[in-house]
Every structure is written in C-alpha cells, then in structure tokens.
Design a protein around this motif. Sequence first.
Motif, PDB file in Angstrom:
ATOM      1  N   LYS A  19      28.924  40.423  21.407  1.00  0.00           N
ATOM      2  CA  LYS A  19      30.716  41.910  21.450  1.00  0.00           C
ATOM      3  C   LYS A  19      30.167  41.623  19.683  1.00  0.00           C
ATOM      4  O   LYS A  19      32.071  41.878  19.072  1.00  0.00           O
ATOM      5  CB  LYS A  19      31.406  41.198  21.659  1.00  0.00           C
ATOM      6  N   GLU A  20      29.837  41.380  18.792  1.00  0.00           N
ATOM      7  CA  GLU A  20      30.153  40.915  17.370  1.00  0.00           C
ATOM      8  C   GLU A  20      29.082  41.104  16.535  1.00  0.00           C
ATOM      9  O   GLU A  20      29.608  41.289  15.284  1.00  0.00           O
ATOM     10  CB  GLU A  20      29.967  39.270  16.966  1.00  0.00           C
ATOM     11  N   MET A  21      28.179  42.372  16.596  1.00  0.00           N
ATOM     12  CA  MET A  21      27.462  42.756  15.476  1.00  0.00           C
ATOM     13  C   MET A  21      28.238  44.418  15.638  1.00  0.00           C
ATOM     14  O   MET A  21      28.306  44.985  16.443  1.00  0.00           O
ATOM     15  CB  MET A  21      25.927  43.358  16.851  1.00  0.00           C
ATOM     16  N   GLY A  69      40.198  31.407   7.682  1.00  0.00           N
ATOM     17  CA  GLY A  69      38.537  31.006   7.922  1.00  0.00           C
ATOM     18  C   GLY A  69      37.791  31.939   8.382  1.00  0.00           C
ATOM     19  O   GLY A  69      36.627  31.410   9.252  1.00  0.00           O
ATOM     20  N   ARG A  70      38.041  33.190   9.011  1.00  0.00           N
ATOM     21  CA  ARG A  70      37.017  34.299  10.096  1.00  0.00           C
ATOM     22  C   ARG A  70      37.393  34.938   9.727  1.00  0.00           C
ATOM     23  O   ARG A  70      38.413  35.762   9.455  1.00  0.00           O
ATOM     24  CB  ARG A  70      37.531  33.487  11.442  1.00  0.00           C
ATOM     25  N   PHE A  71      36.707  35.993   9.864  1.00  0.00           N
ATOM     26  CA  PHE A  71      36.135  36.773   8.463  1.00  0.00           C
ATOM     27  C   PHE A  71      35.559  38.136   9.262  1.00  0.00           C
ATOM     28  O   PHE A  71      34.725  37.565  10.105  1.00  0.00           O
ATOM     29  CB  PHE A  71      36.187  37.045   7.524  1.00  0.00           C
ATOM     30  N   PHE A 101      28.063  39.743   8.562  1.00  0.00           N
ATOM     31  CA  PHE A 101      28.732  40.683   9.001  1.00  0.00           C
ATOM     32  C   PHE A 101      29.110  40.152  10.555  1.00  0.00           C
ATOM     33  O   PHE A 101      27.896  40.380  11.594  1.00  0.00           O
ATOM     34  CB  PHE A 101      28.989  41.822   9.093  1.00  0.00           C
ATOM     35  N   ARG A 102      30.607  39.786  11.650  1.00  0.00           N
ATOM     36  CA  ARG A 102      30.487  39.867  12.537  1.00  0.00           C
ATOM     37  C   ARG A 102      31.957  40.849  12.938  1.00  0.00           C
ATOM     38  O   ARG A 102      33.113  40.283  12.408  1.00  0.00           O
ATOM     39  CB  ARG A 102      30.302  38.577  13.223  1.00  0.00           C
ATOM     40  N   TYR A 103      31.577  41.019  13.967  1.00  0.00           N
ATOM     41  CA  TYR A 103      33.377  42.139  14.329  1.00  0.00           C
ATOM     42  C   TYR A 103      33.987  40.673  15.360  1.00  0.00           C
ATOM     43  O   TYR A 103      33.354  40.822  16.617  1.00  0.00           O
ATOM     44  CB  TYR A 103      32.909  43.388  15.369  1.00  0.00           C
ATOM     45  N   GLU A 104      34.891  40.186  14.985  1.00  0.00           N
ATOM     46  CA  GLU A 104      35.147  39.043  15.610  1.00  0.00           C
ATOM     47  C   GLU A 104      36.742  39.397  14.963  1.00  0.00           C
ATOM     48  O   GLU A 104      37.498  40.170  14.307  1.00  0.00           O
ATOM     49  CB  GLU A 104      35.330  37.424  14.395  1.00  0.00           C
ATOM     50  N   ARG A 105      37.233  38.573  16.334  1.00  0.00           N
ATOM     51  CA  ARG A 105      39.036  38.233  15.857  1.00  0.00           C
ATOM     52  C   ARG A 105      40.069  37.663  14.359  1.00  0.00           C
ATOM     53  O   ARG A 105      39.353  36.506  14.352  1.00  0.00           O
ATOM     54  CB  ARG A 105      39.692  38.294  16.796  1.00  0.00           C
TER      55      ARG A 105
HETATM   56 MG    MG Z   1      31.144  32.558  15.726  1.00  0.00          MG
END
Ligand code: MG
Length: 414
Positions: A64-66, A119-121, A111-115
């Motif tokens: 889910k993050e790429m 500290g999280r981008f 690059f990660r498609y995260e919430r």
């Molecule tokens: Mg992670």
Amino acid sequence: MPALQPARGTQDLLPDVARRHRQVSETARAMAALYGFAEIATPIFEFTEVFARPIGEHTDIVSKEMYTFTDRGGEEVTLRPENTAGVVRAVLSNGLTQSTPLKFFYSGPMFRYERPQKGRFRQFHQIGVELLGVATPQADIEVIALGQRILRELGIGGQVALELNTLGDPESRAAYREALVGYFSARQSELSDDSRRRLRSNPLRILDSKDPGDLRINAEAPSFDACLNDASFEFFGRVRNGLAQLGIAFRLNPRLVRGLDYYTHTVFEFVTTDLGAQGTVLAGGRYDGLVELMGGPSMPGVGWAAGIERLAMLIAAPPAVPRPVALVPIGEEAETFALRLVEDLRDTGLVVDLGYSGNLARRMRRADRIGARAAVLLGEDELAKGVATVRDLDSGEQSEVRFGDLPTRLRTLG
Ligand code: MG
Ligand code: ATP
C-alpha cells in the motif's frame, strides 16, 4: 488554492530546516568515510520489480505505500521507498560482485504513500549504509558501531537506545514462523483485520503491528530463542559479544522484526522516546538472501537506514553561518562598480550580500534583516576618493576605508 500548497505528506525545507538536514547528512557522510564506506547515488525511480519482489508483496510498503506509475513509454516504475534494493540492483548492473567487500553510504529522498503525521511523510529522506559480501558478525558489529558513532557525533547519543534481535537463518525463521502461526491462529478472533491477513501472508509482521489489541497479544507471543538453531544462536552471540567489547549498550527486544521480507539474523533499531510515536530513528539488519533473490550470486549483506527528518528534529541547532557583509551601492555608477567589488571581496573568503535595488533606507533594512555584521556604503563621493564607508551594524560606528584595505578591515569586525 490547493495547488499552491505542497502535496500532502511533502514539505518545503526552508533554510533553517535545510541546515539541520545538511548537518545530519554531512556528519553521517564524514563518519561513514572513517569506516571506508564510499558514497553511492542510485536513481530515485527504478523499474517496479526492483522493489516489489525483494521487499515482498505482503509488506506494507509493497501492498500500500509505493508510488508506482506507468511512464509515457509504458514502463512500470516506482519512486524508491527505500534504498537497499536500489543499491543491490546497482551492484548487479555494474558487475561489482567480484570485488567484495563492498561498502556504500547514501543519502537522499525516499517516497511512501503513508498517513502523514509528525515524523512521517510521503517524501522523506534517509541516510544509510550497506556492507555486502561479509558473512561474519564483524560486519554487523561494524555497521552498528558506525550508526552509533553518527548518533553520538550528532550529539544525540544519550537520547537513543539500541534494540537488538535476531531472526536467525532461514531454517530458524521457518521454525519461528510455524510457532507464530500456531500461537496467533489460536487467538485469531482477537487480532486486528490487518494482522489476521498477515497471519496467512507474513505472520512475523504481526509482531510489528502498532494496533493496541495486537500489542497485547504480541506481548505473550513465543519468542525467537526457542526456534534458533545452533548456528544462528552462535552467530547472535558473537554479535552481542562484539558490541559489548566496543562498549555499545543494547537491549534485547524479542519482538523486534523488520517490515521487509529479506532480513535474516541480526535486526536492530536505535529508538528514542523524544519523538512520540515515531520513535525509531535508525533501523537495519542482515539480509543474506537479498542479492540472490534479485538474480545475483549468493552474497551476504548487512546495513541500515536512518530518517533524516527525525534526526533533524532531535539535534541541537547547527552552528550559525558566518554573518554577511552588506554592500550597499548608491547610484548607477556605484552599482556598476559594486559588481566587481563584491567579487573581489568574496575572493578573499568574505560572505558578501549585494543590495540590488531600492533606496538607501530599503537596502539598509535588508542588511538588517539578513543579520549583516557591517554595511559597506558606496556612493559617488566615495568612488571619487577610492574609499567606501564601513558601518559597524552592531555599534553604529562608521569610518572610511580604502578599497584595498576593505578585506582586512571587514575581517577584524569578526
Ligand atoms: Mg513504515
Ligand atoms: P515505521 O515502523 O516507523 O513505519 P519502517 O520500518 O517503515 O518504520 P524503515 O523502512 O526501517 O522504516 O526505514 C528506516 C528509517 O527511515 C525509519 O526508522 C525512520 O527513521 C525513517 N522513515 C521510514 N519511513 C518514514 C516516513 N514515512 N517519514 C519519515 N521517516 C521515515
């Protein structure tokens, strides 16, 4: 006007923050050089398969993050979510597998498609090292020592703790996997939806869950020790002894697993309680199967990556940059002359800001805003006499100085 905002999860690094980032990456680069790690820079995007297969389809990153897209030529490409797979791809593409050990340092955006949260981008930056071709525990010890030295050099050695675990060799890992499946299957109804899915695809990852319910169940999960075969047990012992020999304190954390599929033996994280939920600043481990998985020869490897944003938040503000001198020409003739004069002053190593336009008051306000140490005023009178008026902006004192004496005079202001 949403188009004038940065995309969600991305941010501009304004000068003060950019300076912190640079402090982190330059410190890391210098320390890595002490250990003989050479800098490598691989592309920011790769064919999707470079990441998808090694990282594993059941990991959060791949599932889910790429950031994956088809480019105009129809190629499936992905913005790199991490850099180990990219470095290994580069080793294979460039035929470097004969010249082991290979020691690389890198620094750059991931690059990660995260919430997004503190500290999280979605675009973030990592420094990292990879040591390829060494099967013995010295390699694990050296990369951990390097990580620790960087944190110490950044002045945050006292704020972080090293957590250590082993995933054993593939045989031990398979045995552990079975033990976990047995344990979690019995408590399946209590698991989060995500973890119930992981039970089939990637049970080790349940231990990495941040779900409060899962955490309770994880606390009683079997630990790896019981499943380690002799060779894995001995390997881990040597890593621990080496760290002890170097005076590197660590805490065993039997719940520590890594999100990626390719780890074996040693896994470790440097964590802090000073950043809230995003407490892991540096994380890594051994990945002996990765090179082969990517189509290369059998070649062991160990490395880590650290989040620059998180480190940049922890460090003290880097030393201030030298205060500039503001050159303030008045009138067209002086403006033309000033273009040359600022270059001559910069040749001597002085930091000089040229006031481009506006009246005297406006240019002086700018000198003030940039924190200039002194203003060098240059008008028609001064030009005719071959002097400039130097105003000490701290004391307000001013005096005329011959052009040739300017560098010495400005330097004495400090
Ligand atoms: Mg992670
Ligand atoms: P987490 O459990 O926090 O999601 P991770 O296991 O996904 O971490 P790694 O892939 O091990 O993280 O990345 C190494 C380091 O990179 C992390 O410890 C963290 O400091 C940093 N990092 C990872 N993802 C992000 C992100 N989205 N934003 C900022 N930093 C990140």
